[in-house]
Design a protein around this motif. Structure first.
Motif, PDB file in Angstrom:
ATOM      1  N   ARG A  14       0.839  -1.240   0.135  1.00 37.62           N
ATOM      2  CA  ARG A  14       0.053  -0.003   0.042  1.00 37.62           C
ATOM      3  C   ARG A  14       0.919   1.207  -0.264  1.00 37.62           C
ATOM      4  O   ARG A  14       0.595   2.459  -0.623  1.00 37.62           O
ATOM      5  N   HIS A  15       2.049   1.319   0.542  1.00 38.85           N
ATOM      6  CA  HIS A  15       2.900   2.336   0.494  1.00 38.85           C
ATOM      7  C   HIS A  15       3.429   2.648  -0.710  1.00 38.85           C
ATOM      8  O   HIS A  15       3.776   3.630  -1.208  1.00 38.85           O
ATOM      9  N   LEU A  16       3.832   1.530  -1.451  1.00 36.33           N
ATOM     10  CA  LEU A  16       4.376   1.533  -2.803  1.00 36.33           C
ATOM     11  C   LEU A  16       3.364   2.084  -3.556  1.00 36.33           C
ATOM     12  O   LEU A  16       3.719   2.882  -4.670  1.00 36.33           O
ATOM     13  N   ASP A  17       2.223   1.773  -3.657  1.00 35.09           N
ATOM     14  CA  ASP A  17       1.009   2.242  -4.314  1.00 35.09           C
ATOM     15  C   ASP A  17       0.728   3.558  -3.882  1.00 35.09           C
ATOM     16  O   ASP A  17       0.834   4.528  -5.209  1.00 35.09           O
ATOM     17  N   LEU A  18       1.037   4.297  -2.919  1.00 34.81           N
ATOM     18  CA  LEU A  18       0.977   5.676  -2.607  1.00 34.81           C
ATOM     19  C   LEU A  18       2.034   6.592  -3.285  1.00 34.81           C
ATOM     20  O   LEU A  18       1.934   7.484  -3.836  1.00 34.81           O
ATOM     21  N   ILE A  19       3.239   5.903  -3.375  1.00 32.75           N
ATOM     22  CA  ILE A  19       4.456   6.423  -4.176  1.00 32.75           C
ATOM     23  C   ILE A  19       4.387   6.565  -5.662  1.00 32.75           C
ATOM     24  O   ILE A  19       4.242   7.456  -6.142  1.00 32.75           O
ATOM     25  N   ALA A  20       3.779   5.259  -6.001  1.00 30.37           N
ATOM     26  CA  ALA A  20       3.545   5.205  -7.445  1.00 30.37           C
ATOM     27  C   ALA A  20       2.300   6.360  -7.909  1.00 30.37           C
ATOM     28  O   ALA A  20       2.255   6.951  -9.037  1.00 30.37           O
ATOM     29  N   ALA A  21       1.172   6.329  -7.146  1.00 35.73           N
ATOM     30  CA  ALA A  21       0.301   7.378  -7.349  1.00 35.73           C
ATOM     31  C   ALA A  21       0.542   8.829  -7.248  1.00 35.73           C
ATOM     32  O   ALA A  21       0.126   9.480  -8.162  1.00 35.73           O
ATOM     33  N   GLU A  22       1.470   9.172  -6.436  1.00 41.42           N
ATOM     34  CA  GLU A  22       2.079  10.592  -6.251  1.00 41.42           C
ATOM     35  C   GLU A  22       2.871  10.903  -7.516  1.00 41.42           C
ATOM     36  O   GLU A  22       2.847  11.978  -7.804  1.00 41.42           O
TER      37      GLU A  22
END
Length: 97
Positions: A14-22
């Motif tokens: 979920r943290h990697l998803d946040l970085i990729a989304a940002e």
């Protein structure tokens, strides 16, 4: 707002998803913030805000590799390996969670 520090040892999908989304196209060294620790050493981090959290992701080689592995081919991290302004091979094994 809760502040959370994450490094490679404590990162989740979920943290990697946040970085990729940002940063869908990747991030540059200029996007990182340098933080000084009490012992005089420093590290670079990437800040991402959500409604409830302010995340600080410690960026080192292992974290860059995890982000790269998690994202598609459009995400770029090439500038890190070519930069004189960032020690791409450094890794901080302390967990500040």
């Amino acid at each position: 707002m809760k502040r959370v520090i994450k490094d490679y040892n404590s990162i989740e999908k979920r943290h990697l998803d946040l970085i990729a989304a940002e940063y869908p196209e990747g991030f540059e060294i200029e996007d990182l913030i340098t933080f000084r620790k009490a012992d005089g050493s420093s590290f670079r981090g990437l800040e991402i805000k959500t409604d409830d959290f302010l995340y600080l992701f410690k960026i080192d080689t292992r974290m860059l590799e995890a982000i790269d592995d998690h994202t598609d081919g459009d995400f770029t991290l090439d500038s890190f390996s070519e930069s004189d302004d960032y020690d791409y091979e450094s890794s901080d094994s302390e967990d500040d969670d």
